[in-house]
Design a protein around this motif. Structure first.
Motif, PDB file in Angstrom:
ATOM      1  N   UNK A  37       3.674  15.478  -3.514  1.00 29.34           N
ATOM      2  CA  UNK A  37       4.230  15.481  -4.623  1.00 29.34           C
ATOM      3  C   UNK A  37       4.932  14.012  -4.967  1.00 29.34           C
ATOM      4  N   UNK A  38       5.111  13.776  -6.386  1.00 32.12           N
ATOM      5  CA  UNK A  38       5.654  12.647  -6.959  1.00 32.12           C
ATOM      6  C   UNK A  38       6.618  12.670  -7.857  1.00 32.12           C
ATOM      7  N   UNK A  39       7.460  11.583  -7.900  1.00 29.63           N
ATOM      8  CA  UNK A  39       8.561  11.260  -9.042  1.00 29.63           C
ATOM      9  C   UNK A  39       8.210  10.150  -9.776  1.00 29.63           C
ATOM     10  N   UNK A  40       8.135  10.151 -11.262  1.00 30.87           N
ATOM     11  CA  UNK A  40       7.891   8.829 -12.128  1.00 30.87           C
ATOM     12  C   UNK A  40       9.039   8.298 -12.202  1.00 30.87           C
ATOM     13  N   UNK A  41       9.026   7.089 -11.806  1.00 30.29           N
ATOM     14  CA  UNK A  41      10.417   6.204 -11.763  1.00 30.29           C
ATOM     15  C   UNK A  41      10.433   5.338 -13.007  1.00 30.29           C
ATOM     16  N   UNK A  42      11.573   5.288 -13.525  1.00 27.49           N
ATOM     17  CA  UNK A  42      11.926   4.617 -14.793  1.00 27.49           C
ATOM     18  C   UNK A  42      13.111   3.547 -14.207  1.00 27.49           C
ATOM     19  N   UNK A  43      12.892   2.472 -14.728  1.00 24.73           N
ATOM     20  CA  UNK A  43      13.980   1.274 -14.155  1.00 24.73           C
ATOM     21  C   UNK A  43      15.388   1.318 -15.008  1.00 24.73           C
ATOM     22  N   UNK A  44      15.487   1.962 -16.094  1.00 23.62           N
ATOM     23  CA  UNK A  44      16.633   2.117 -16.876  1.00 23.62           C
ATOM     24  C   UNK A  44      17.422   3.350 -16.276  1.00 23.62           C
ATOM     25  N   UNK A  67       4.682   2.265 -12.315  1.00 29.39           N
ATOM     26  CA  UNK A  67       3.581   1.633 -13.225  1.00 29.39           C
ATOM     27  C   UNK A  67       4.095   1.152 -14.353  1.00 29.39           C
ATOM     28  N   UNK A  68       3.314   0.309 -15.207  1.00 29.86           N
ATOM     29  CA  UNK A  68       3.726  -0.195 -16.318  1.00 29.86           C
ATOM     30  C   UNK A  68       4.653   0.716 -17.253  1.00 29.86           C
ATOM     31  N   UNK A  69       4.536   1.896 -17.359  1.00 28.86           N
ATOM     32  CA  UNK A  69       5.312   2.766 -18.323  1.00 28.86           C
ATOM     33  C   UNK A  69       6.845   2.908 -17.833  1.00 28.86           C
ATOM     34  N   UNK A  70       6.906   2.702 -16.347  1.00 26.67           N
ATOM     35  CA  UNK A  70       8.111   2.724 -15.956  1.00 26.67           C
ATOM     36  C   UNK A  70       9.142   1.594 -16.113  1.00 26.67           C
ATOM     37  N   UNK A  71       8.687   0.565 -16.794  1.00 24.60           N
ATOM     38  CA  UNK A  71       9.520  -0.750 -17.160  1.00 24.60           C
ATOM     39  C   UNK A  71      10.218  -0.646 -18.387  1.00 24.60           C
ATOM     40  N   UNK A  72      11.443  -0.183 -18.224  1.00 16.96           N
ATOM     41  CA  UNK A  72      12.455  -0.252 -19.469  1.00 16.96           C
ATOM     42  C   UNK A  72      13.275  -1.350 -19.485  1.00 16.96           C
ATOM     43  N   UNK A  73      13.425  -2.166 -18.488  1.00 15.16           N
ATOM     44  CA  UNK A  73      14.590  -3.106 -18.492  1.00 15.16           C
ATOM     45  C   UNK A  73      13.769  -4.533 -17.917  1.00 15.16           C
ATOM     46  N   UNK A  77      14.058  -4.693  -8.489  1.00 15.01           N
ATOM     47  CA  UNK A  77      13.643  -4.709  -7.249  1.00 15.01           C
ATOM     48  C   UNK A  77      14.724  -3.935  -6.406  1.00 15.01           C
ATOM     49  N   UNK A  78      15.737  -4.451  -6.699  1.00 14.15           N
ATOM     50  CA  UNK A  78      17.050  -3.888  -5.740  1.00 14.15           C
ATOM     51  C   UNK A  78      16.997  -2.289  -6.012  1.00 14.15           C
TER      52      UNK A  78
END
Length: 210
Positions: free
Chosen positions: A62-69, A99-105, A112-113
């Protein structure tokens, strides 16, 4: 690619596909399903998929879709609340989809941190080394830190051979197609870098419990 164990990854987009497939009528060994995304997204089909996958004879993941914001702890809590306090020892390690859609910041160092914090939270909770899902472009742009190399790579690369982000020298899972078809349902198709026996060994070795 007959030496590789084959799998698919699914979410609510595939509906009840898992009910119609098993290890007798497919060449699949594993099925990975979406659990959560960010701090509020919960896949409505996760509970059914998570229970049904092993019943149909497959190794599950199973997976979690990560969002940077979204805060790492809040995202981890969302995943824990959906998946539960105990992670099955015979399942693939938890996966972080970045992935690219994760990047909100835009703060590269903070991205990274925070992601490293999230991975550590998964490790501490389940005593398993998580897998990172990404592609070459996103990986080279945001995961270009050697601390990510300890985490097995699931790379999305729709070419004749997988193209890896520079942080990794090898892959564990390869999403080689996003245009698979099973019973008229579109699916992503994946390989594990080894046979079924190797896959089971990989799962055992992902445990970090003492």
């Amino acid at each position: 690619m007959s030496d590789y164990a084959k799998g698919i990854d699914i979410s609510y987009n595939q509906g009840n596909l898992i009910d119609s497939i098993n290890t007798e009528n497919t060449d699949l060994s594993f099925v990975i399903c979406k659990a959560t995304g960010g701090i509020t997204i919960q896949d409505p089909d996760f509970p059914h998929n998570w229970e049904k996958i092993p019943q149909q004879g497959f190794i599950r993941g199973t997976y979690h879709f990560y969002y940077t914001n979204d805060a790492p702890q809040s995202q981890a809590d969302n995943f824990f609340n959906v998946v539960g306090n105990d992670f099955p020892s015979d399942a693939l390690p938890p996966v972080v989809d970045f992935e690219n859609a994760s990047i909100k910041t835009s703060d590269h160092a903070q991205i990274i941190d925070d992601l490293l914090d999230f991975l550590e939270l998964l490790e501490q909770k389940y005593q398993r080394t998580p897998i990172i899902y990404t592609n070459q472009s996103t990986g080279d742009s945001y995961l270009n830190d050697s601390r990510f190399a300890k985490y097995p790579l699931w790379v999305a690369s729709y070419a004749s051979s997988p193209k890896l982000p520079s942080t990794w020298s090898n892959w564990s899972l390869w999403q080689y197609s996003e245009s698979g078809d099973i019973n008229g349902t579109a699916v992503d198709e994946d390989y594990f870098n080894g046979n079924l026996k190797d896959l089971k060994q990989f799962i055992r070795q992902s445990s970090i419990s003492s």
